[in-house]
Design a protein around this motif. Sequence first.
Motif, mmCIF file in Angstrom:
data_model
loop_
_atom_site.group_PDB
_atom_site.id
_atom_site.type_symbol
_atom_site.label_atom_id
_atom_site.label_comp_id
_atom_site.label_asym_id
_atom_site.label_seq_id
_atom_site.Cartn_x
_atom_site.Cartn_y
_atom_site.Cartn_z
ATOM 1 N N LEU A 106 0.738 -1.402 -0.369
ATOM 2 C CA LEU A 106 -0.096 -0.230 0.298
ATOM 3 C C LEU A 106 1.105 1.261 -0.343
ATOM 4 O O LEU A 106 0.219 2.293 -0.638
ATOM 5 N N ASN A 107 2.376 0.927 -0.089
ATOM 6 C CA ASN A 107 3.059 2.200 0.203
ATOM 7 C C ASN A 107 3.437 2.686 -0.731
ATOM 8 O O ASN A 107 3.797 3.722 -1.488
ATOM 9 N N LYS A 108 3.089 1.473 -2.421
ATOM 10 C CA LYS A 108 3.407 2.175 -3.403
ATOM 11 C C LYS A 108 1.616 2.461 -4.592
ATOM 12 O O LYS A 108 2.170 2.651 -5.808
ATOM 13 N N CYS A 109 0.876 2.037 -3.861
ATOM 14 C CA CYS A 109 -0.058 2.372 -4.948
ATOM 15 C C CYS A 109 -0.789 3.674 -4.812
ATOM 16 O O CYS A 109 -0.776 4.561 -4.081
ATOM 17 N N ILE A 110 -0.916 4.001 -6.401
ATOM 18 C CA ILE A 110 -1.016 5.668 -6.158
ATOM 19 C C ILE A 110 -2.433 6.082 -7.057
ATOM 20 O O ILE A 110 -2.528 7.250 -6.787
ATOM 21 N N GLY A 111 -3.302 5.086 -6.625
ATOM 22 C CA GLY A 111 -5.031 5.061 -6.792
ATOM 23 C C GLY A 111 -5.474 5.120 -8.131
ATOM 24 O O GLY A 111 -6.304 5.903 -8.639
ATOM 25 N N CYS A 112 -4.390 4.701 -9.254
ATOM 26 C CA CYS A 112 -4.424 4.922 -10.339
ATOM 27 C C CYS A 112 -5.993 4.213 -11.427
ATOM 28 O O CYS A 112 -5.928 4.563 -12.443
ATOM 29 N N GLN A 113 -6.423 3.190 -10.827
ATOM 30 C CA GLN A 113 -7.606 2.805 -11.115
ATOM 31 C C GLN A 113 -7.290 1.490 -12.410
ATOM 32 O O GLN A 113 -7.698 1.047 -12.824
ATOM 33 N N ALA A 165 -4.861 -10.143 -14.163
ATOM 34 C CA ALA A 165 -4.415 -8.725 -15.155
ATOM 35 C C ALA A 165 -4.432 -7.629 -14.458
ATOM 36 O O ALA A 165 -3.671 -7.271 -14.498
ATOM 37 N N CYS A 166 -4.783 -7.878 -13.231
ATOM 38 C CA CYS A 166 -4.470 -6.452 -12.255
ATOM 39 C C CYS A 166 -3.224 -6.732 -11.583
ATOM 40 O O CYS A 166 -2.629 -5.533 -11.380
ATOM 41 N N ALA A 167 -1.935 -7.101 -11.371
ATOM 42 C CA ALA A 167 -1.133 -7.412 -11.520
ATOM 43 C C ALA A 167 -0.551 -7.003 -12.380
ATOM 44 O O ALA A 167 0.977 -6.559 -12.209
ATOM 45 N N GLN A 168 -0.102 -7.905 -13.885
ATOM 46 C CA GLN A 168 0.425 -8.010 -15.139
ATOM 47 C C GLN A 168 0.324 -5.968 -15.292
ATOM 48 O O GLN A 168 0.932 -5.792 -15.618
ATOM 49 N N GLN A 169 -1.338 -5.299 -15.513
ATOM 50 C CA GLN A 169 -1.174 -4.147 -15.565
ATOM 51 C C GLN A 169 -0.812 -2.892 -14.569
ATOM 52 O O GLN A 169 -0.978 -1.419 -15.035
ATOM 53 N N CYS A 170 -0.534 -3.926 -13.954
ATOM 54 C CA CYS A 170 -0.345 -2.155 -12.036
ATOM 55 C C CYS A 170 0.683 -1.813 -12.719
ATOM 56 O O CYS A 170 1.693 -2.010 -12.366
ATOM 57 N N ARG A 207 3.384 -1.364 -10.090
ATOM 58 C CA ARG A 207 4.313 -2.293 -9.001
ATOM 59 C C ARG A 207 4.363 -2.898 -7.900
ATOM 60 O O ARG A 207 5.107 -3.541 -6.352
ATOM 61 N N ILE A 208 3.183 -2.764 -7.374
ATOM 62 C CA ILE A 208 2.525 -3.230 -5.591
ATOM 63 C C ILE A 208 1.880 -4.402 -5.329
ATOM 64 O O ILE A 208 1.735 -4.847 -4.427
ATOM 65 N N ARG A 209 1.988 -5.346 -6.920
ATOM 66 C CA ARG A 209 1.137 -7.253 -6.538
ATOM 67 C C ARG A 209 2.490 -8.214 -6.912
ATOM 68 O O ARG A 209 2.806 -7.849 -7.732
ATOM 69 N N TRP A 210 2.607 -8.922 -5.788
ATOM 70 C CA TRP A 210 3.340 -10.211 -6.115
ATOM 71 C C TRP A 210 2.773 -11.079 -5.956
ATOM 72 O O TRP A 210 1.612 -11.209 -4.993
#
Length: 326
Positions: A13-20, A207-212, A215-218
């Motif tokens: 959550l330190n890297k999420c910018i809320g771009c949707q 898809a949610c992880a690939q398009q992030c 780079r917040i998802r592992w």
Amino acid sequence: MTVKRQLSMVLDLNKCIGCQTCTTACKLMWTNRNGREFMYWNNVETQPGKGYPRDYQNMGGGFDEAGALRAGRQPSQEDYGIPWEYNYEEALMTGTDPWLRPNIKPTWGANWDEDQGEGDYPNSYYFYLPRLCNHCTNPGCLAACSRNAIYKRQEDGIVLIDQERCRGYRYCVNACPYKKVYFNEQISKSEKCIFCYPRIEKGLPTACAQQCVGRIRWIGYRDDTEGPIHMLVEKYKVALPLHPEWGTQPNVFYVPPLSPPRYGPDGEMLNESRIPLEYLENLFGDGVAAALDTIRTERQAKADGKGSELMDTLIGYNHAEMFKLS
């Protein structure tokens, strides 16, 4: 429910910018048609906030301390937000309407309270919280289904709904405390995030992880001691489940957000985080303080040139290395 392996996800959550971008990727792939217009299998909420569906955290579901299913309720259409269209033809093509406007009066939507947060300037705060089905080890939806339509795949622990067996009783919607099971009125069946299992079977991330873009998802398996999930969840214990007290044992974990310090009445910086620790503990349990301390320590070590395995992992230099699917 015992499975051979459990696929999991960690979100920083330190890297999420809320771009949707993750929301859009999921929406375009899975839920943009056929009664799914209101569904967001993946959505990004602003916290503090009411979430999606509205006020879901107070709708019940999950398990009590004795392991019994708790009563829950189904969200209303208004809690999700009734989907609307715009008068594109009249406003943009024919000019018969001078205003671009919704075809109904919107009252709520998936990110209605985006960027609002809480607190007064200069100590206002908020952060972004992406949510999807947690593919729980002890799913409330599975326990509530009287048709045995919901199951966990043995090979990866992904929770799915057998559409042939589902009769649309909606017990699963009531029982999921995260309200990540949806009822499709057009087909009278329940539907939910499938963790992009057709992609997983091809060795591709969701898809949610690939398009992030942040780079917040592992993604990886819980039993892979060399993988990122084990490192973040088990070794360093900086990734925590959302609302562990609900008893479903989620397999989606979150690195809680750090925050700037609070300012005092004379503009001085205080030794207090702007996001209250109590609020984060309400979301992620009593491991938050230790997790944040570990992140601060490792971040300083990295800044001092000492190196940090944890920080190198969280930075995510190579996107492909964030997904270990074998």
